[in-house]
Design an enzyme around this catalytic site. Structure first.
Site, PDB file in Angstrom:
ATOM      1  N   SER A 126       1.009  -1.228   0.073  1.00  0.00           N
ATOM      2  CA  SER A 126       0.134   0.050  -0.125  1.00  0.00           C
ATOM      3  C   SER A 126       0.917   1.175   0.102  1.00  0.00           C
ATOM      4  O   SER A 126       1.941   1.291   0.641  1.00  0.00           O
ATOM      5  CB  SER A 126      -0.938  -0.267   1.174  1.00  0.00           C
ATOM      6  OG  SER A 126      -1.478   1.137   1.383  1.00  0.00           O
ATOM      7  N   TYR A 151      -2.074  -0.987  10.925  1.00  0.00           N
ATOM      8  CA  TYR A 151      -2.177  -1.700   9.472  1.00  0.00           C
ATOM      9  C   TYR A 151      -0.998  -1.327   8.484  1.00  0.00           C
ATOM     10  O   TYR A 151      -0.429  -2.305   7.901  1.00  0.00           O
ATOM     11  CB  TYR A 151      -3.655  -0.888   8.960  1.00  0.00           C
ATOM     12  CG  TYR A 151      -3.739  -1.214   7.493  1.00  0.00           C
ATOM     13  CD1 TYR A 151      -3.925  -2.625   6.845  1.00  0.00           C
ATOM     14  CD2 TYR A 151      -3.523  -0.211   6.521  1.00  0.00           C
ATOM     15  CE1 TYR A 151      -3.914  -3.024   5.533  1.00  0.00           C
ATOM     16  CE2 TYR A 151      -3.567  -0.647   5.076  1.00  0.00           C
ATOM     17  CZ  TYR A 151      -3.628  -1.700   4.565  1.00  0.00           C
ATOM     18  OH  TYR A 151      -3.848  -1.962   3.365  1.00  0.00           O
ATOM     19  N   LYS A 155       2.026  -3.800   6.509  1.00  0.00           N
ATOM     20  CA  LYS A 155       2.477  -3.635   5.146  1.00  0.00           C
ATOM     21  C   LYS A 155       4.099  -3.487   5.205  1.00  0.00           C
ATOM     22  O   LYS A 155       4.899  -4.035   4.293  1.00  0.00           O
ATOM     23  CB  LYS A 155       1.823  -2.561   4.299  1.00  0.00           C
ATOM     24  CG  LYS A 155       0.341  -2.891   4.185  1.00  0.00           C
ATOM     25  CD  LYS A 155       0.036  -4.141   3.412  1.00  0.00           C
ATOM     26  CE  LYS A 155      -1.410  -4.482   3.277  1.00  0.00           C
ATOM     27  NZ  LYS A 155      -1.684  -5.787   2.808  1.00  0.00           N
TER      28      LYS A 155
HETATM   29  P1  NAD Z   1     -11.110  -7.016   1.039  1.00  0.00           P
HETATM   30  O1  NAD Z   1     -11.132  -7.100   2.525  1.00  0.00           O
HETATM   31  O2  NAD Z   1     -12.148  -6.899   0.194  1.00  0.00           O
HETATM   32  O3  NAD Z   1     -10.190  -8.524   0.569  1.00  0.00           O
HETATM   33  C1  NAD Z   1      -9.275  -9.037   1.689  1.00  0.00           C
HETATM   34  C2  NAD Z   1      -9.988 -10.831   1.499  1.00  0.00           C
HETATM   35  O4  NAD Z   1      -9.114 -11.296   2.408  1.00  0.00           O
HETATM   36  C3  NAD Z   1     -11.486 -10.629   2.035  1.00  0.00           C
HETATM   37  O5  NAD Z   1     -12.227 -11.417   1.278  1.00  0.00           O
HETATM   38  C4  NAD Z   1     -11.189 -11.450   3.489  1.00  0.00           C
HETATM   39  O6  NAD Z   1     -12.265 -12.147   3.662  1.00  0.00           O
HETATM   40  C5  NAD Z   1      -9.725 -12.172   3.322  1.00  0.00           C
HETATM   41  N1  NAD Z   1      -9.119 -12.505   4.360  1.00  0.00           N
HETATM   42  C6  NAD Z   1      -8.557 -11.526   5.366  1.00  0.00           C
HETATM   43  N2  NAD Z   1      -7.771 -12.368   6.410  1.00  0.00           N
HETATM   44  C7  NAD Z   1      -7.866 -13.677   5.928  1.00  0.00           C
HETATM   45  C8  NAD Z   1      -7.484 -14.999   6.649  1.00  0.00           C
HETATM   46  N3  NAD Z   1      -6.858 -14.784   7.771  1.00  0.00           N
HETATM   47  N4  NAD Z   1      -7.638 -16.065   5.828  1.00  0.00           N
HETATM   48  C9  NAD Z   1      -8.340 -16.131   4.833  1.00  0.00           C
HETATM   49  N5  NAD Z   1      -9.157 -14.930   4.058  1.00  0.00           N
HETATM   50  C10 NAD Z   1      -8.618 -13.879   4.928  1.00  0.00           C
HETATM   51  O7  NAD Z   1      -9.729  -5.923   0.694  1.00  0.00           O
HETATM   52  P2  NAD Z   1      -9.187  -5.391  -0.670  1.00  0.00           P
HETATM   53  O8  NAD Z   1      -9.647  -3.890  -0.701  1.00  0.00           O
HETATM   54  O9  NAD Z   1      -9.613  -6.364  -1.858  1.00  0.00           O
HETATM   55  O10 NAD Z   1      -7.716  -5.443  -0.310  1.00  0.00           O
HETATM   56  C11 NAD Z   1      -6.773  -6.564  -1.041  1.00  0.00           C
HETATM   57  C12 NAD Z   1      -5.450  -6.241  -0.292  1.00  0.00           C
HETATM   58  O11 NAD Z   1      -5.022  -5.006  -0.961  1.00  0.00           O
HETATM   59  C13 NAD Z   1      -5.110  -6.258   1.308  1.00  0.00           C
HETATM   60  O12 NAD Z   1      -4.117  -6.794   1.472  1.00  0.00           O
HETATM   61  C14 NAD Z   1      -4.997  -4.758   1.557  1.00  0.00           C
HETATM   62  O13 NAD Z   1      -4.610  -4.436   2.648  1.00  0.00           O
HETATM   63  C15 NAD Z   1      -4.316  -4.311   0.307  1.00  0.00           C
HETATM   64  N6  NAD Z   1      -4.791  -2.870  -0.125  1.00  0.00           N
HETATM   65  C16 NAD Z   1      -6.120  -2.515  -0.105  1.00  0.00           C
HETATM   66  C17 NAD Z   1      -6.484  -1.285  -0.429  1.00  0.00           C
HETATM   67  C18 NAD Z   1      -7.661  -0.573  -0.658  1.00  0.00           C
HETATM   68  O14 NAD Z   1      -8.034   0.591  -0.563  1.00  0.00           O
HETATM   69  N7  NAD Z   1      -8.840  -1.387  -1.191  1.00  0.00           N
HETATM   70  C19 NAD Z   1      -5.431  -0.159  -0.815  1.00  0.00           C
HETATM   71  C20 NAD Z   1      -3.948  -0.459  -0.259  1.00  0.00           C
HETATM   72  C21 NAD Z   1      -3.751  -2.146  -0.159  1.00  0.00           C
END
Ligand code: NAD
Length: 338
Positions: A126, A151, A155
C-alpha cells in the site's frame, strides 16, 4: 493452463483480479475465509467469465489448513496474496488482531510456497508505507516512513518478510503498492462489498447519494492544495487487477530474479476531494448532499504516484477515468441497495 492461487479471492481487489487472470488464460483457485467478503463474489466472476472458481473457506492463520490446500494444488506456479485486514481505524483499536491476521497469514502462505515450490509471489502492499511523503509524485525509491497505524506497519513488516524469504529461497516476488483503488467492474457483476461500513471516500459518496448516509462530510478545506481539500491518487480496481496479471507474467518470464521488484500502482494524477464530488455529480447527473467540515487528525495532505516504473517494466497503462470510476461505483452500489 498455469494455475494461480489467489488468497482473498472473494474480496474487492481479489475478485477483480480473478476475472483478469481468467481472461488472460490462467486457472485460478481462491482461499478466503469470508471475514470481509461473500462467496457471491464468485457468482459475479462466473457471470463475467463463464468460469466457476473454487474457494477454500479457511483461515490462512491456520498453518495446517493452509499447507493442505497448497499440497492439493502444488502444481500452481504462483500466488497472489491479497488476504489481509485493511481498516486503518480498526487497526489502531485492535493492533494485535491486525498483526496476528496479516503477519501470521503471510508467513503461513510463504512457508507453503517454500514447501511446495510455488515460486512466484505477488504481495498486496500500500502507498501507506510512504506516510506523508516529502516529494511528489512518489516513486518507489521514496524512503518508507514511520508507519502511521498498525495496518500500515503490517505492510512495512510484510514487505520485509517477503524480502527476507526471497533472500534465502527460490521464491521470486513482486510487491505492488496500491494508491487508492476505487470503482467496480464495468459489467456491474462485482464490486466492493465488505462486511463492515466502508470508510473510504467513494463508497461514502455513492452511499450518501443512495440515502444510506445523511450527508457526505468533506474533512478539511484549508489544506495547502489547489482547492483546500486533500489530494489522492484514485485508481480503478480493474486497472489494479490487470497490473497483477502483468506482474505475474513478468515473474514467470524471468528465470532468475534475485531482487524483489516494487511497483507503485496509481494513475499518477492527484485528485482532490471536491474534484471527486464534481466527477461523481457529472458522471451520474445528480447533486450530492455534502458539507464542508474541519480537518480530521492524521490525514495525509496530498499523495500521488509516479507510476513510470510500472508503465515501463510491467507494460501497464491505467485506462479508466475518474468519471468512469464514479459511474461504475454508483451503478454497483445501486444494485446492492435495491
Ligand atoms: P478485502 O477486505 O475486500 O479483501 C481481503 C480478503 O481477504 C477478504 O475477502 C477477507 O475475507 C480475506 N481474508 C482476510 N484475512 C484472511 C485470513 N486470515 N484468511 C483467509 N482470508 C482472509 O480487501 P481489498 O480491498 O480487496 O484488499 C486486498 C489487499 O490489498 C489487502 O491486503 C489490502 O491491505 C491491500 N490494499 C487495499 C487497498 C484498498 O483501498 N482497497 C489499498 C492498499 C492496499
Amino acid at each position: 493452463m498455469a494455475k494461480i492461487i489467489v488468497t482473498g479471492g472473494c474480496g474487492y481487489i481479489g475478485s477483480h483480479t480473478l476475472v483478469s487472470l481468467i481472461e488472460s488464460g490462467f486457472e485460478v483457485i481462491s482461499i478466503d475465509n469470508l471475514s470481509n467478503s461473500y462467496e457471491t463474489a464468485l457468482e459475479g466472476v462466473f457471470k463475467i467469465t463463464g468460469k466457476k472458481v473454487q474457494n477454500y473457506n479457511i483461515d490462512l492463520c491456520n498453518k495446517e489448513a493452509t499447507l493442505k490446500v497448497f499440497e492439493e494444488h502444488k502444481d500452481a506456479v504462483g500466488v497472489i496474496h491479497f488476504a489481509a485486514k485493511k481498516y486503518v481505524n480498526e487497526s489502531v483499536e485492535k493492533p494485535l488482531l491486525y498483526y496476528k491476521n496479516n503477519i501470521d497469514s503471510l508467513t503461513n502462505v510463504l512457508e507453503a510456497c517454500q514447501k511446495f515450490e510455488v515460486n512466484n509471489f505477488v504481495f498486496s502492499s500500500s502507498c501507506s508505507v510512504y506516510g506523508n511523503a516529502k516529494k511528489l509524485p512518489v516513486d518507489e525509491n521514496c524512503p518508507l516512513a514511520k508507519p502511521e497505524s498498525p495496518y500500515a506497519n503490517t505492510k512495512v513488516i510484510g514487505e520485509q518478510i517477503v524480502n527476507d524469504v526471497v533472500g534465502i529461497s527460490d521464491i521470486k516476488a513482486t510487491l505492488l503498492r496500491y494508491f487508492n483503488p476505487a470503482g467496480a467492474h464495468q459489467s456491474g457483476c462485482i464490486g466492493e462489498k465488505p462486511r463492515v461500513q466502508p470508510q473510504n471516500i467513494v463508497p461514502r459518496i455513492t452511499g450518501t447519494a443512495l440515502g444510506k448516509y445523511e450527508k457526505f462530510s468533506v474533512a478539511g478545506t484549508d489544506y495547502p492544495t489547489r482547492d483546500g481539500t486533500c489530494i489522492r491518487d484514485y485508481i480503478h480496481v480493474s486497472d489494479i487487477a490487470n497490473a497483477h496479471v502483468q506482474a505475474l507474467n513478468c515473474l514467470l518470464k524471468q528465470q532468475e530474479q534475485t531482487e524483489v521488484e516494487v511497483f507503485n500502482l496509481g494513475t499518477g494524477n492527484g485528485v482532490s476531494v471536491l474534484e471527486m464530488i464534481k466527477a461523481f455529480e457529472k458522471a451520474n447527473e445528480l447533486k450530492l448532499n455534502y458539507t464542508l467540515e474541519a480537518r480530521r487528525s492524521g490525514d495525509v495532505v496530498a499523495i500521488y504516484a509516479d507510476n513510470t516504473k510500472a508503465k515501463n517494466i510491467l507494460n501497464w497503462n491505467p485506462k479508466i477515468t475518474v468519471e468512469q470510476m464514479m459511474k461504475s461505483a454508483y451503478e454497483w452500489d445501486k444494485k446492492n441497495v435495491l
